[in-house]
Write an enzyme that holds these catalytic residues in place. Structure first.
Site, mmCIF file in Angstrom:
data_model
loop_
_atom_site.group_PDB
_atom_site.id
_atom_site.type_symbol
_atom_site.label_atom_id
_atom_site.label_comp_id
_atom_site.label_asym_id
_atom_site.label_seq_id
_atom_site.Cartn_x
_atom_site.Cartn_y
_atom_site.Cartn_z
ATOM 1 C CE LYS A 109 -4.457 0.838 0.316
ATOM 2 N NZ LYS A 109 -5.467 0.134 -0.297
ATOM 3 N N GLY A 257 -20.641 2.350 -3.282
ATOM 4 C CA GLY A 257 -21.684 2.306 -2.576
ATOM 5 C C GLY A 257 -22.784 2.451 -3.593
HETATM 6 P P1 NAD Z 1 -15.674 7.408 -3.081
HETATM 7 O O1 NAD Z 1 -14.896 8.618 -2.573
HETATM 8 O O2 NAD Z 1 -16.293 6.979 -4.368
HETATM 9 O O3 NAD Z 1 -17.187 7.354 -2.230
HETATM 10 C C1 NAD Z 1 -16.955 7.463 -0.830
HETATM 11 C C2 NAD Z 1 -18.544 8.066 -0.178
HETATM 12 O O4 NAD Z 1 -18.622 7.962 1.191
HETATM 13 C C3 NAD Z 1 -19.034 9.317 -0.888
HETATM 14 O O5 NAD Z 1 -20.508 9.216 -1.397
HETATM 15 C C4 NAD Z 1 -18.949 10.263 0.430
HETATM 16 O O6 NAD Z 1 -19.906 11.172 0.258
HETATM 17 C C5 NAD Z 1 -19.327 9.248 1.352
HETATM 18 N N1 NAD Z 1 -18.826 9.763 2.712
HETATM 19 C C6 NAD Z 1 -17.672 10.428 2.909
HETATM 20 N N2 NAD Z 1 -17.653 10.776 4.208
HETATM 21 C C7 NAD Z 1 -18.799 10.191 4.736
HETATM 22 C C8 NAD Z 1 -19.090 10.054 5.990
HETATM 23 N N3 NAD Z 1 -18.784 10.734 6.912
HETATM 24 N N4 NAD Z 1 -20.501 9.273 6.206
HETATM 25 C C9 NAD Z 1 -21.042 8.957 5.084
HETATM 26 N N5 NAD Z 1 -20.684 9.046 4.098
HETATM 27 C C10 NAD Z 1 -19.654 9.501 3.806
HETATM 28 O O7 NAD Z 1 -15.143 6.179 -2.359
HETATM 29 P P2 NAD Z 1 -15.348 4.386 -3.064
HETATM 30 O O8 NAD Z 1 -14.292 4.225 -3.940
HETATM 31 O O9 NAD Z 1 -16.479 4.453 -3.167
HETATM 32 O O10 NAD Z 1 -14.530 3.890 -1.653
HETATM 33 C C11 NAD Z 1 -15.535 3.555 -0.317
HETATM 34 C C12 NAD Z 1 -14.737 2.503 0.436
HETATM 35 O O11 NAD Z 1 -14.706 1.403 -0.070
HETATM 36 C C13 NAD Z 1 -13.646 3.116 1.175
HETATM 37 O O12 NAD Z 1 -13.518 2.542 2.409
HETATM 38 C C14 NAD Z 1 -12.591 2.475 0.235
HETATM 39 O O13 NAD Z 1 -11.164 2.040 1.024
HETATM 40 C C15 NAD Z 1 -13.262 1.061 -0.102
HETATM 41 N N6 NAD Z 1 -12.948 0.211 -1.155
HETATM 42 C C16 NAD Z 1 -12.909 0.759 -2.280
HETATM 43 C C17 NAD Z 1 -12.503 0.220 -3.739
HETATM 44 C C18 NAD Z 1 -12.825 0.534 -5.038
HETATM 45 O O14 NAD Z 1 -12.596 -0.257 -5.836
HETATM 46 N N7 NAD Z 1 -13.028 1.891 -5.039
HETATM 47 C C19 NAD Z 1 -12.008 -1.210 -3.285
HETATM 48 C C20 NAD Z 1 -12.052 -1.867 -1.801
HETATM 49 C C21 NAD Z 1 -12.269 -0.891 -1.073
#
Ligand code: NAD
Length: 447
Positions: A109, A257
């Site tokens: 990472k 999400g």
């Molecule tokens: P993103 O930045 O696209 O989305 C994050 C979402 O969370 C946004 O809608 C934001 O408004 C919301 N958010 C931020 N602060 C918040 C809060 N306090 N309460 C509620 N919602 C809040 O990120 P993503 O790529 O969708 O990643 C989301 C999670 O999934 C992270 O934990 C990331 O590490 C994990 N993840 C992502 C991937 C990937 O392929 N993108 C892979 C594995 C894990």
């Protein structure tokens, strides 16, 4: 809230899983000891020319945790709260994620301490290229393969990949570690240079289906779980309609999400609550996810998305405690903790975010017989398609989205089946079972 650093949390998880393995053999015991620290920690300072002519120095890290299963694999995070402790924990979790998903990849990472919103596009490009200038000797298709993470994206991977190519081209005799270990000073092919970063835009060698992969993989895992619960009565397509577990609340309508909520609704689940950082909405009869996304694009937030009937604005804390069947945290770490674990009403928690549940809360949820599908299984679809991207680049292949999705489904179902078997045979929760699967693979591969 439980006060524990991310790496302490990771090491507690390792210790409790290792205890379940009941290792008597001293060689295996020393391998577990080895897994308590990363193989390498690289710390760099990155000078960036700012738009006002000054130079600012940023601190960056790359942690190469375990190469037992293959090249280190893991994203690069740009965030003001990045710390070495956090990068270590995330690189450990990448190691077990690749282990449980059955990938020939190790765990790594990266991170830079920066608020990327405070940078102009030019400064962001300078930082992305600076990170690679500082680290390129330690990266390569058979050594360490980065990807996007929080606040980094396909464009940043394209800048980084381009900088890597420049450095390799300008310094051919120092590209030793970038080649396969038995091919000294081998010049990397175009495909090998491309395979050094994943999560690239499709026009720059990225894979079809990568953007949707984490959400899609999560849905495949949820479907496999519901099948095990013998809930599903008819075909997968209409699983939501035939399931006792129908209602879903999703925290965080971002990449993961948002796509998850939309796909779940398409399969007949009822998405009753969604949120973003500003708050959320709840409608016990179900929300129109597509309309909510359009509303968010136009108005900036989901929290005031209007709807018919009994639709309510809610906070993110309220969303977690709603009377739903399936709760999907898809935003931040530590949102399910000892303060709210007793108030969670969902029967299943599908962890799409990394680290949404603290270890204190995990124990409470287990006692309350709430099924928690752990993050490193539930969200492993992302790294799985990153691995497909790496593979396609190396073999000059271009899979269709259908091919990618079919293979992703295969990998997810296989991973879930192994975890489920371990869960039943070892009488442990799914998180521990996933650790047992991953650790068994990693320990076997360790020299
Ligand atoms: P993103 O930045 O696209 O989305 C994050 C979402 O969370 C946004 O809608 C934001 O408004 C919301 N958010 C931020 N602060 C918040 C809060 N306090 N309460 C509620 N919602 C809040 O990120 P993503 O790529 O969708 O990643 C989301 C999670 O999934 C992270 O934990 C990331 O590490 C994990 N993840 C992502 C991937 C990937 O392929 N993108 C892979 C594995 C894990």
């Amino acid at each position: 809230m439980d006060q524990q650093s991310a790496f302490e949390n990771a090491m507690n998880q390792l210790a409790s899983a290792a205890a379940k393995l009941r290792i008597k053999n001293s060689e295996l015991r020393s391998k577990v000891e080895r897994l308590k620290q990363p193989e390498r920690i690289i710390q760099v300072s990155i000078p960036v020319k700012m738009d006002d002519g000054s130079t600012k120095i940023f601190d960056g890290y790359r942690v190469q945790y375990s190469s037992a299963l293959g090249p280190y694999k893991g994203g690069i995070r740009f965030h003001q709260n990045v710390s070495l402790d956090e990068v270590k924990a995330l690189s450990f979790w990448m190691s077990v994620k690749c282990g449980v998903a059955g990938l020939p990849m190790g765990g790594g990472k990266g991170g830079v301490i920066v608020d990327p919103k405070s940078l102009s596009k030019k400064e962001l490009e300078g930082l992305s290229r600076g990170y690679v200038k500082a680290l390129w000797r330690d990266l390569g298709p058979y050594v360490d393969v980065p990807a996007p993470d929080v606040n980094t994206n396909g464009q940043i991977m394209a800048w980084m990949g381009d900088e890597y190519k420049k450095q390799i081209t300008n310094n051919p005799s120092t590209s030793l570690r970038a080649g396969k270990s038995n091919s000294k000073f081998k010049k990397l092919t175009r495909g090998e240079v491309s395979a050094t970063f994943t999560g690239k835009p499709i026009s720059r060698g990225g894979s079809k289906g990568r953007v949707e992969a984490t959400a899609r993989g999560g849905l495949y895992i949820l479907q496999a779980l519901l099948q095990k619960f013998k809930i599903q009565k008819s075909n997968i397509k209409n699983q939501g309609q035939n399931s006792k577990f129908k209602t879903i609340a999703v925290q965080g309508m971002g990449n993961v999400g948002g796509i998850f909520a939309r796909s779940a609704q398409e399969r007949g689940f009822i998405v009753v609550a969604i949120s973003d950082s500003k708050g959320g909405v709840y409608n016990p009869e179900g929300l129109d996810v597509k309309m909510a996304e359009i509303w968010k694009q136009e108005k900036g937030s989901i929290s005031d998305f209007p709807g018919p009937g009994r639709q309510l604005s809610i906070t993110n804390d309220q969303l977690l405690e709603l009377p739903v069947d399936i709760l999907v945290p898809a935003a931040l770490e530590n949102v399910i903790n000892e303060d709210n674990a007793l108030k969670i009403k969902a029967k299943i928690i599908l962890e799409l975010a990394n680290g949404p549940t603290t270890s204190g809360a995990d124990k409470i949820l287990h006692q309350r017989k709430i099924t928690v599908v752990p993050d490193f299984l539930a969200n492993s679809g992302g790294v799985t398609v990153s691995y497909f991207e790496w593979f396609q680049n190396l073999h000059n292949a271009h899979w269709t989205e259908k091919q990618v999705n079919l293979k992703l489904k295969e990998y997810m179902e296989k991973a879930f089946a192994k975890v489920w078997k371990s869960h039943i045979n070892s009488h442990v929760d799914l998180r521990t079972a996933a650790y047992l699967v991953a650790l068994t693979r990693i320990l076997k591969a360790m020299k």
